[in-house]
Design a protein around this motif. Structure first.
Motif, PDB file in Angstrom:
ATOM      1  N   LEU A 146       0.781  -1.278   0.023  1.00  0.00           N
ATOM      2  CA  LEU A 146       0.097   0.059  -0.174  1.00  0.00           C
ATOM      3  C   LEU A 146       0.743   1.257   0.245  1.00  0.00           C
ATOM      4  CD1 LEU A 146      -2.893  -0.906   2.370  1.00  0.00           C
ATOM      5  CD2 LEU A 146      -3.119  -1.015  -0.188  1.00  0.00           C
ATOM      6  N   PRO A 147       1.935   1.492   0.607  1.00  0.00           N
ATOM      7  CA  PRO A 147       2.507   2.443   0.813  1.00  0.00           C
ATOM      8  C   PRO A 147       3.045   3.413  -0.498  1.00  0.00           C
ATOM      9  CG  PRO A 147       3.503   1.297   2.267  1.00  0.00           C
ATOM     10  CD  PRO A 147       2.566   0.295   1.441  1.00  0.00           C
ATOM     11  N   PRO A 148       3.252   2.639  -1.605  1.00  0.00           N
ATOM     12  CA  PRO A 148       3.392   3.685  -3.049  1.00  0.00           C
ATOM     13  C   PRO A 148       2.181   3.786  -3.561  1.00  0.00           C
ATOM     14  CG  PRO A 148       4.506   1.151  -3.147  1.00  0.00           C
ATOM     15  CD  PRO A 148       3.763   1.341  -1.781  1.00  0.00           C
ATOM     16  N   TYR A 149       0.806   3.406  -3.004  1.00  0.00           N
ATOM     17  CA  TYR A 149      -0.275   3.929  -3.635  1.00  0.00           C
ATOM     18  C   TYR A 149      -0.599   5.436  -2.658  1.00  0.00           C
ATOM     19  CZ  TYR A 149      -1.828  -0.202  -6.186  1.00  0.00           C
ATOM     20  OH  TYR A 149      -1.738  -1.332  -7.359  1.00  0.00           O
ATOM     21  N   TYR A 150      -0.388   5.515  -1.572  1.00  0.00           N
ATOM     22  CA  TYR A 150      -0.448   6.544  -0.999  1.00  0.00           C
ATOM     23  C   TYR A 150       0.376   7.774  -1.579  1.00  0.00           C
ATOM     24  CZ  TYR A 150      -3.108   4.568   2.853  1.00  0.00           C
ATOM     25  OH  TYR A 150      -4.139   3.784   3.545  1.00  0.00           O
ATOM     26  N   ALA A 151       1.670   7.209  -2.056  1.00  0.00           N
ATOM     27  CA  ALA A 151       2.535   8.086  -2.449  1.00  0.00           C
ATOM     28  C   ALA A 151       2.115   8.778  -4.054  1.00  0.00           C
ATOM     29  CB  ALA A 151       4.073   7.516  -2.621  1.00  0.00           C
ATOM     30  N   ALA A 152       1.349   7.823  -4.477  1.00  0.00           N
ATOM     31  CA  ALA A 152       0.987   8.340  -5.868  1.00  0.00           C
ATOM     32  C   ALA A 152      -0.359   9.000  -5.742  1.00  0.00           C
ATOM     33  CB  ALA A 152       0.366   6.939  -6.856  1.00  0.00           C
ATOM     34  N   ALA A 153      -0.861   9.518  -4.602  1.00  0.00           N
ATOM     35  CA  ALA A 153      -2.044  10.409  -4.307  1.00  0.00           C
ATOM     36  C   ALA A 153      -1.769  11.769  -3.877  1.00  0.00           C
ATOM     37  CB  ALA A 153      -2.939   9.541  -3.458  1.00  0.00           C
ATOM     38  N   ASP A 154      -2.859  12.599  -3.942  1.00  0.00           N
ATOM     39  CA  ASP A 154      -2.775  13.821  -3.817  1.00  0.00           C
ATOM     40  C   ASP A 154      -3.526  14.162  -2.727  1.00  0.00           C
ATOM     41  OD1 ASP A 154      -1.126  15.455  -5.861  1.00  0.00           O
ATOM     42  OD2 ASP A 154      -2.741  13.994  -6.892  1.00  0.00           O
ATOM     43  N   VAL A 155      -4.749  13.516  -2.207  1.00  0.00           N
ATOM     44  CA  VAL A 155      -5.695  13.441  -1.420  1.00  0.00           C
ATOM     45  C   VAL A 155      -6.239  12.127  -0.921  1.00  0.00           C
ATOM     46  CG1 VAL A 155      -7.957  14.254  -0.604  1.00  0.00           C
ATOM     47  CG2 VAL A 155      -6.321  15.652  -2.145  1.00  0.00           C
ATOM     48  N   PHE A 156      -6.442  11.746   0.485  1.00  0.00           N
ATOM     49  CA  PHE A 156      -7.004  10.540   0.654  1.00  0.00           C
ATOM     50  C   PHE A 156      -8.298  10.847   1.208  1.00  0.00           C
ATOM     51  CE2 PHE A 156      -8.518   7.422   3.591  1.00  0.00           C
ATOM     52  CZ  PHE A 156      -8.080   6.236   2.999  1.00  0.00           C
ATOM     53  N   ALA A 157      -9.492   9.870   1.067  1.00  0.00           N
ATOM     54  CA  ALA A 157     -10.937   9.984   1.325  1.00  0.00           C
ATOM     55  C   ALA A 157     -11.364   8.713   1.495  1.00  0.00           C
ATOM     56  CB  ALA A 157     -11.533  11.287   0.026  1.00  0.00           C
ATOM     57  N   ALA A 181      -2.297  10.187   6.475  1.00  0.00           N
ATOM     58  CA  ALA A 181      -1.627  11.131   7.326  1.00  0.00           C
ATOM     59  C   ALA A 181      -0.119  11.082   7.256  1.00  0.00           C
ATOM     60  CB  ALA A 181      -2.279  11.341   8.705  1.00  0.00           C
ATOM     61  N   ALA A 182       0.294   9.735   7.779  1.00  0.00           N
ATOM     62  CA  ALA A 182       1.703   9.530   7.707  1.00  0.00           C
ATOM     63  C   ALA A 182       2.500   9.684   6.405  1.00  0.00           C
ATOM     64  CB  ALA A 182       1.899   8.070   8.329  1.00  0.00           C
ATOM     65  N   ALA A 183       1.545   9.557   5.474  1.00  0.00           N
ATOM     66  CA  ALA A 183       2.138   9.476   4.111  1.00  0.00           C
ATOM     67  C   ALA A 183       2.248  11.021   3.572  1.00  0.00           C
ATOM     68  CB  ALA A 183       1.503   8.667   3.052  1.00  0.00           C
ATOM     69  N   GLY A 184       1.761  12.016   4.442  1.00  0.00           N
ATOM     70  CA  GLY A 184       1.795  13.247   3.851  1.00  0.00           C
ATOM     71  C   GLY A 184       0.568  13.673   3.538  1.00  0.00           C
ATOM     72  N   LEU A 185      -0.693  13.143   3.362  1.00  0.00           N
ATOM     73  CA  LEU A 185      -1.834  13.442   2.675  1.00  0.00           C
ATOM     74  C   LEU A 185      -2.645  14.062   3.499  1.00  0.00           C
ATOM     75  CD1 LEU A 185      -2.416  10.236   0.505  1.00  0.00           C
ATOM     76  CD2 LEU A 185      -1.456  12.417  -0.238  1.00  0.00           C
ATOM     77  N   PRO A 186      -3.568  15.219   3.017  1.00  0.00           N
ATOM     78  CA  PRO A 186      -4.564  15.541   3.771  1.00  0.00           C
ATOM     79  C   PRO A 186      -5.634  14.637   3.719  1.00  0.00           C
ATOM     80  CG  PRO A 186      -4.661  16.564   1.674  1.00  0.00           C
ATOM     81  CD  PRO A 186      -3.178  15.718   1.803  1.00  0.00           C
ATOM     82  N   VAL A 187      -6.764  14.573   4.726  1.00  0.00           N
ATOM     83  CA  VAL A 187      -7.572  13.231   4.743  1.00  0.00           C
ATOM     84  C   VAL A 187      -8.984  14.078   4.623  1.00  0.00           C
ATOM     85  CG1 VAL A 187      -8.401  11.638   6.359  1.00  0.00           C
ATOM     86  CG2 VAL A 187      -5.964  11.714   6.020  1.00  0.00           C
ATOM     87  N   VAL A 188      -9.844  13.313   3.915  1.00  0.00           N
ATOM     88  CA  VAL A 188     -11.321  13.540   4.141  1.00  0.00           C
ATOM     89  C   VAL A 188     -11.822  12.270   4.909  1.00  0.00           C
ATOM     90  CG1 VAL A 188     -13.540  14.170   2.864  1.00  0.00           C
ATOM     91  CG2 VAL A 188     -11.176  15.208   2.222  1.00  0.00           C
TER      92      VAL A 188
END
Length: 371
Positions: free
Chosen positions: A251-262, A285-292
């Protein structure tokens, strides 16, 4: 060397939040101080062989608190010289606590909220509260709903999951994921979770046409599997990519590929079906994404609203779309929320802290359990 016997149905290679919780804590025990008793699962042989501690798979696909399972657990405890037990999910296996004669901790998640409101299952929780040395809760929301059903004799303590902030971090390369799913350089909204209605993937799919009116290239990337998979494939239009389920380690690379998490979760069935917490919010959040996040169950406790992300009405497509548009249009704001989210996770949500907390609770658990 005395060991902790972990008894659970929720263990990899099965995927899910509870499975991640139990596994991440289990692997932090010294290998000679833990043994796992769990149900059978396809692909378990290869997975278990790579672990440094013993995993005993029952032939059953689901462990239940039957006399046979109790007998196997007692035998394992004797053979491995176990001096404590942890029930990875309190209901229903926590009923075994009184039959093992070991100090025990039973951990509740979100599904016990349903158990707490139905007469028969509520009585099961009462017996677990009487028998287990300590019953843990995830959030104040879950504690308030579950504690009355556990009864006055229950000792309750908080035990929360954590995040591996070294695995989930903002400096990973998501290029391979973007290439695999043909995302190019488009803005990406990521959602990770089991494909069930309460997670809110359906609302995200419905919100994307509104999002794309304001951010034309925006793409929703959904990672997960579950009963809603067929429906989502039928509803997914342009700008929606369904990636299927993935092992947690991928999963970590999937978070790295994103701009926002929801994941705009919502409560269902009069509040009986709700989110306990949501580890995925903390991973994002750990991956540096804003969360919805949706305003259901304990999910709002995994977000600092307005600081690390936003809490929205998970039933409102318009509210979800508005927050996504706001974040996708504000790169500096996204970056600031991501920085604050990662700092918060590193400070308060580590797996090492979860492991130390469990060891402390096991030491404190009463050795007197119900018959």
């Amino acid at each position: 060397m005395p060991r902790c016997l972990i008894i659970t149905n929720d263990f990899p290679p099965r995927q899910g939040g509870i499975e991640t919780f139990v596994y991440e804590v289990a692997r932090r025990f010294p290998p000679d101080e833990v043994v796992v008793y769990t149900s059978s699962e396809p692909g378990a042989g290869d997975f278990d062989a790579a672990l440094p501690f013993p995993v005993v798979r029952d032939p059953a696909h689901t462990l239940l608190p039957t006399p046979r399972v109790a007998r196997v657990a007692r035998d394992l405890a004797a053979v491995h010289r176990c001096d404590s037990a942890w029930f990875g999910a309190a209901a229903p296996l926590g009923l075994l606590a009184g039959r093992l004669g070991l100090p025990s901790v039973a951990t509740t998640h979100g599904h016990e909220i349903w158990w707490a409101t139905v007469p028969g299952p509520r009585q099961v929780l009462r017996r677990i509260g009487d028998r287990a040395g300590i019953v843990t809760y995830l959030t104040e929301h879950t504690r308030a709903r579950i504690a009355p059903a556990l009864g006055p004799r229950a000792r309750t303590e908080r035990l929360v999951p954590g995040v591996d902030a070294e695995a989930f971090r903002p400096d990973l390369d998501g290029a391979a994921v973007r290439f695999r799913h043909r995302l190019g350089d488009r803005p990406v909204v990521l959602s990770v979770g089991r494909l069930v209605p309460r997670k809110g993937h359906d609302r995200l799919v419905q919100a994307m046409p509104l999002v794309r009116e304001a951010v034309p290239d925006a793409t929703l990337l959904i990672v997960g599997a579950g009963p809603q998979d067929f429906w989502l494939h039928g509803q997914a239009g342009e700008g929606v990519v369904l990636a299927g389920g993935r092992p947690h380690a991928e999963l970590p690379p999937y978070y790295a590929a994103a701009d926002v998490f929801a994941m705009p979760c919502r409560s269902r069935r009069l509040g009986l079906e709700t989110e306990g917490l949501g580890i995925v919010y903390l991973e994002a959040a750990a991956a540096g994404l804003p969360v919805v996040a949706g305003d259901a169950g304990g999910a709002p406790e995994a977000v600092r609203d307005g600081e690390t992300g936003h809490v929205v009405d998970g039933t409102s497509t318009e509210a979800i779309a508005a927050r996504l548009i706001e974040l996708l249009d504000d790169a500096p704001g996204r970056a600031e929320m991501g920085r604050k989210g990662r700092a918060w996770v590193q400070e308060e949500w580590s797996w090492d802290a979860s492991y130390r907390r469990l060891r402390e609770l096991l030491r404190r658990a009463s050795s007197t359990v119900g018959a």
